[in-house]
Design a protein around this motif. Sequence first.
Motif, PDB file in Angstrom:
ATOM      1  N   GLN A  54       0.609  -1.175  -0.039  1.00 19.92           N
ATOM      2  CA  GLN A  54       0.027   0.202  -0.052  1.00 19.92           C
ATOM      3  C   GLN A  54       0.882   1.436   0.072  1.00 19.92           C
ATOM      4  O   GLN A  54       0.328   2.322  -0.458  1.00 19.92           O
ATOM      5  N   ILE A  55       1.884   1.203   0.713  1.00 16.61           N
ATOM      6  CA  ILE A  55       2.896   2.448   0.823  1.00 16.61           C
ATOM      7  C   ILE A  55       3.423   2.604  -0.687  1.00 16.61           C
ATOM      8  O   ILE A  55       3.584   3.636  -1.064  1.00 16.61           O
ATOM      9  N   TYR A  56       3.939   1.411  -1.306  1.00 22.39           N
ATOM     10  CA  TYR A  56       4.529   1.550  -2.588  1.00 22.39           C
ATOM     11  C   TYR A  56       3.599   2.165  -3.421  1.00 22.39           C
ATOM     12  O   TYR A  56       3.876   3.004  -4.300  1.00 22.39           O
ATOM     13  N   GLU A  57       2.314   1.624  -3.494  1.00 24.66           N
ATOM     14  CA  GLU A  57       1.348   1.855  -4.687  1.00 24.66           C
ATOM     15  C   GLU A  57       0.945   3.318  -4.402  1.00 24.66           C
ATOM     16  O   GLU A  57       0.705   3.937  -5.175  1.00 24.66           O
ATOM     17  N   ARG A  58       0.523   3.959  -3.135  1.00 21.36           N
ATOM     18  CA  ARG A  58       0.213   5.244  -2.981  1.00 21.36           C
ATOM     19  C   ARG A  58       1.075   6.304  -2.615  1.00 21.36           C
ATOM     20  O   ARG A  58       0.710   7.321  -3.031  1.00 21.36           O
ATOM     21  N   VAL A  59       2.264   5.922  -2.316  1.00 22.30           N
ATOM     22  CA  VAL A  59       3.507   7.015  -2.000  1.00 22.30           C
ATOM     23  C   VAL A  59       4.677   7.061  -2.876  1.00 22.30           C
ATOM     24  O   VAL A  59       4.918   7.665  -3.878  1.00 22.30           O
ATOM     25  N   PHE A  65       7.665   8.360 -10.044  1.00 22.69           N
ATOM     26  CA  PHE A  65       7.227   8.626 -11.224  1.00 22.69           C
ATOM     27  C   PHE A  65       7.099  10.003 -11.560  1.00 22.69           C
ATOM     28  O   PHE A  65       7.410  10.582 -12.710  1.00 22.69           O
ATOM     29  N   ASN A  66       6.590  10.899 -10.655  1.00 25.82           N
ATOM     30  CA  ASN A  66       6.475  12.294 -10.912  1.00 25.82           C
ATOM     31  C   ASN A  66       7.715  13.003 -11.038  1.00 25.82           C
ATOM     32  O   ASN A  66       8.125  13.752 -11.565  1.00 25.82           O
ATOM     33  N   LEU A  67       8.700  12.423 -10.141  1.00 31.45           N
ATOM     34  CA  LEU A  67      10.239  13.271 -10.169  1.00 31.45           C
ATOM     35  C   LEU A  67      10.909  12.686 -11.356  1.00 31.45           C
ATOM     36  O   LEU A  67      11.583  13.302 -11.998  1.00 31.45           O
ATOM     37  N   ALA A  68      10.602  11.437 -12.093  1.00 29.15           N
ATOM     38  CA  ALA A  68      11.398  11.032 -13.371  1.00 29.15           C
ATOM     39  C   ALA A  68      10.777  11.734 -14.296  1.00 29.15           C
ATOM     40  O   ALA A  68      11.454  12.183 -15.268  1.00 29.15           O
ATOM     41  N   LYS A  69       9.351  12.307 -14.187  1.00 30.78           N
ATOM     42  CA  LYS A  69       8.866  13.183 -15.200  1.00 30.78           C
ATOM     43  C   LYS A  69       9.347  14.604 -15.234  1.00 30.78           C
ATOM     44  O   LYS A  69       9.029  15.379 -16.203  1.00 30.78           O
ATOM     45  N   GLY A  70      10.047  14.962 -14.152  1.00 30.65           N
ATOM     46  CA  GLY A  70      10.479  16.231 -14.040  1.00 30.65           C
ATOM     47  C   GLY A  70       9.490  17.224 -13.002  1.00 30.65           C
ATOM     48  O   GLY A  70       9.611  18.241 -13.149  1.00 30.65           O
ATOM     49  N   PRO A  75       5.612  17.965 -17.268  1.00 36.05           N
ATOM     50  CA  PRO A  75       4.340  18.059 -17.840  1.00 36.05           C
ATOM     51  C   PRO A  75       3.435  17.229 -17.024  1.00 36.05           C
ATOM     52  O   PRO A  75       3.823  16.255 -16.554  1.00 36.05           O
ATOM     53  N   ASP A  76       1.929  17.358 -16.933  1.00 40.24           N
ATOM     54  CA  ASP A  76       1.238  16.496 -16.630  1.00 40.24           C
ATOM     55  C   ASP A  76       0.917  15.335 -17.450  1.00 40.24           C
ATOM     56  O   ASP A  76       1.421  15.408 -18.645  1.00 40.24           O
TER      57      ASP A  76
END
Length: 106
Positions: A54-59, A65-70, A75-76
């Motif tokens: 649950q920690i992995y999936e939610r946090v 993923f968002n850090l990898a996207k910048g 971009p969203d």
Amino acid sequence: MTDVPSTMDRVLALLRDPPAEPDTSAGYLDLLGPSAKPSPSLAQSVMQSTFLPQIYERVWRPIGFNLAKGWPIGPDTATEHAMARDYTAIRQHRYPLMQLVGAQRP
């Protein structure tokens, strides 16, 4: 007529301390007996619980993923999909299946 000893009797005769009741239920002579499973460590217990997934999936995964996207300046997801369509020259159609078969739009 002489009695021929069985293979099990010959094997047991070779042992220094043969078992009183040999266990051959698995198709071989088991001299070790049932093994006791060690109790799981704290790390193993956490990995097998529902808490860590649950920690992995939610946090962890969303933040990673968002850090990898910048993130926060990247971009969203919708912008990223549009960028991918632009880079690959894929147009978004209202009737994508009709485009594949070459049919005219209604």
